[in-house]
Motif scaffolding. Structure first.
Motif, short mmCIF file in Angstrom:
data_model
loop_
_atom_site.label_atom_id
_atom_site.label_comp_id
_atom_site.label_asym_id
_atom_site.label_seq_id
_atom_site.Cartn_x
_atom_site.Cartn_y
_atom_site.Cartn_z
N ALA A 8 0.84 -1.20 0.00
CA ALA A 8 0.00 0.00 0.00
C ALA A 8 0.88 1.25 0.00
CB ALA A 8 -0.92 0.00 1.21
N ASN A 9 0.32 2.31 -0.55
CA ASN A 9 1.06 3.57 -0.60
C ASN A 9 0.72 4.48 0.57
OD1 ASN A 9 2.19 2.85 -3.10
ND2 ASN A 9 0.33 3.54 -4.16
N LYS A 54 -2.77 -3.53 -0.03
CA LYS A 54 -4.01 -3.18 -0.73
C LYS A 54 -4.26 -4.21 -1.83
CE LYS A 54 -1.75 -0.19 -4.16
NZ LYS A 54 -1.69 1.15 -4.77
#
Length: 594
Positions: free
Chosen positions: A506-507, A515
């Motif tokens: 995930a960012n 994610k």
């Protein structure tokens, strides 16, 4: 699963119902159209405005009634046809009996069929383009006449362009043959060609194979002088491996006098006694009658165990409840692989919520799991795949519960299961301990992709692809995937590895580590190259790492629905809603009624 409304479903089924039926006498059925608007006026009253001469018999009727009931009359009385202005219409080459029964439908919404009238009604219904009557005639031919008059049914189907009714006849017979066999004179009247084609046709039969053998012997015994010569050709069609060991031992010696029958029975006994190796027996004689490619969606909770079958060809669906052992609540964290037409399950959590070494095999014929030899290493969230006769497991987590709390150990160990011997053996360890990987077998090699590594220098998740050479017992690094991922699927098709879904890094901030990964890719084994393919639409929602493949079509589960990816077309297709709690998905050949 999604909540259902039984009353609403029943109402919808009623709306779709083509007809009601009343049994007046044996082979005499009144079919009623539940949606037909009946005519209040009596036939032959003073308001009749048209006369019809049919085969020398005269009938009175109402133009309006005929126009509403038949496209033929609607066209006749609405356009500039010669008959439009006539008071008497002649139909010389039609049976008066058939027209009489058809008029009952025009005015009252029902038609009565029996063996003597069926062809006359079919002739009239075809001539006047009354599709509903044609449909009920087909139903009558299949359900009432197929057993005693199989050839007549086929002749009528051909004559009146009804299509090939044999499939409908075989399906009806498969579902009802046990009941029908109890009727008087069933074996005397059962058509030989129908019996032969029924046994040759791969159709679902609501009876065990012991009954099939009994069906043959009883049919021959009904007319032994005429039918004895057909006994061996019919017995050749018996699937002896579908019989249990006791039944095989009790087969009459008169049948074993033929060497080929004796050999088939011995093969079946070997199959029945080789419990662990049954998945290695291949051929139609080992498959349930009517088994067809099916997506099996497995659901295990602390309260129930179910499997939903989705017929790939027809889209028909069937849900069944499985035997419950109380050990399936953590089924999601076990791993599965297919060998032959059996599904193998390894690891997962036990009742103490510790990693398990247990191994089970699912038989889609009996709808049951049996326990096999356990792995040497308890594990969850591990990679698993299979060749024709071996099953491989890699890595995972050993979760233990002790006095001072829970402990997780990321595993680098690997094992192989020999299906024939029901024995596990150690393999060389992974290059690094890891879990939530994907594994797939191809031509003497096993490929391991992604996952989460115990090595702190590896990315989280990994994008690595490793190849294990089975013959040389050695690991080799391949080109990295385009995307890092874990809990994804990897499946071999030809000389390519297809990777779908899972989770990627995930960012966002520290609270969100992973994610959904909607990107998909394919690895060409010959060129050692990855290529991106059609992504998963984000409207699919979460895509599970499990995937089934059949005939160039992948089945993906996400957002509570089953979706498809077509390899040759690089195309995604939305599927039907099946429920949010599906934990595993596989493609098997399963027999169930439709």
């Amino acid at each position: 699963m999604a909540a259902s409304n039984p009353q609403k479903e029943e109402e919808e089924l009623d709306d779709m119902k083509l007809f009601d039926e009343i049994m007046i006498a044996p082979h005499k059925i009144k079919y009623i159209n539940p949606r037909y608007k009946k005519v209040n006026a009596k036939m032959y009253d003073y308001k009749c405005d048209i006369k019809l001469s049919v085969g020398g018999s005269n009938f009175k009727a109402h133009r309006e009634v005929l126009m509403q009931a038949s496209d033929y009359f609607s066209a006749m009385f609405s356009h500039d046809m010669l008959e439009k202005e006539q008071d008497v219409i002649e139909l010389l080459e039609m049976s008066p009996n058939g027209f009489t029964l058809l008029l009952d439908y025009f005015y009252h919404g029902h038609v009565t069929l029996n063996p003597d009238s069926i062809e006359d009604v079919l002739e009239a219904a075809r001539f006047f383009q009354v599709d509903w009557v044609v449909e009920v005639c087909c139903d009558y031919l299949v359900h009432q006449l197929s057993i005693d008059n199989y050839q007549t049914v086929l002749q009528l189907a051909d004559k009146y362009q009804l299509g090939d009714l044999r499939g409908d006849i075989f399906r009806f017979l498969g579902l009802n043959v046990m009941r029908l066999s109890e009727e008087k004179d069933f074996f005397l009247n059962f058509d030989r060609e129908l019996l032969t084609k029924f046994l040759k046709e791969d159709v679902f039969v609501e009876a065990d194979e012991e009954f099939v053998l009994e069906l043959i012997t009883n049919w021959v015994s009904a007319k032994p002088e005429e039918r004895q010569e057909y006994l061996l050709p019919l017995v050749r069609l018996v699937r002896f491996p579908l019989m249990d060991a006791d039944s095989l031992s009790g087969i009459h010696g008169d049948l074993l006098k033929w060497p080929e029958v004796a050999d088939a029975v011995e093969e079946a006994k070997h199959y029945a006694n080789d419990i662990a190796g049954q998945s290695l027996f291949r051929g139609p004689q080992f498959m349930s009658r009517g088994a067809r490619p099916t997506v099996a969606m497995l659901i295990f909770t602390p309260d129930y165990c179910t499997v939903t079958y989705y017929d790939i060809d027809s889209g028909a669906r069937c849900q069944e409840e499985l035997a419950f052992s109380g050990e399936e609540s953590q089924f999601e964290f076990s791993s599965i692989a297919r060998v032959g037409n059996f599904l193998y399950r390894s690891g997962g959590y036990d009742e103490r919520v510790c990693s398990s070494a247990l191994v089970y095999r699912y038989n889609p014929r009996y709808r049951n799991w049996i326990q096999l030899a356990s792995m040497a290493q308890p594990r969850v969230s591990h990679a698993m795949c299979a060749s024709e006769d071996q099953i491989f497991v890699f890595g995972g987590i050993e979760h233990t519960v002790g006095d001072i709390g829970d402990e997780d150990k990321i595993l680098s160990s690997a094992e192989v299961y020999n299906v024939r011997d029901n024995v596990w053996q150690d393999l060389p360890e992974l290059p690094a301990g890891s879990y939530n990987q994907a594994a797939s077998y191809s031509d003497g090699n096993v490929y391991i992709s992604g996952g989460i590594s115990a090595d702190p220098f590896d990315s989280v998740p990994m994008c690595t692809l490793w190849r294990y050479d089975i013959q040389n017992r050695s690991w080799h690094n391949q080109r990295d995937m385009l995307y890092s991922r874990q809990r994804h699927s990897m499946t071999t098709v030809g000389n390519k590895l297809y990777v779908f879904g899972g989770y990627t890094a995930a960012n966002a901030g520290p609270t969100e580590v992973f994610k959904d990964c909607f990107s998909n890719e394919v690895f060409d084994i010959e060129t050692n190259q990855w290529t991106e393919i059609r992504p998963i639409p984000e409207t699919f929602g979460h895509v599970m790492r499990t995937v089934g493949v059949w005939n160039g079509r992948f089945f993906l589960f996400g957002g509570g629905s089953l979706h498809s990816y077509y390899i040759d077309e690089d195309r995604m297709e939305y599927g039907d809603y099946v429920g949010l709690s599906v934990q595993k998905i596989a493609v098997l050949d399963v027999a169930f009624p439709t």
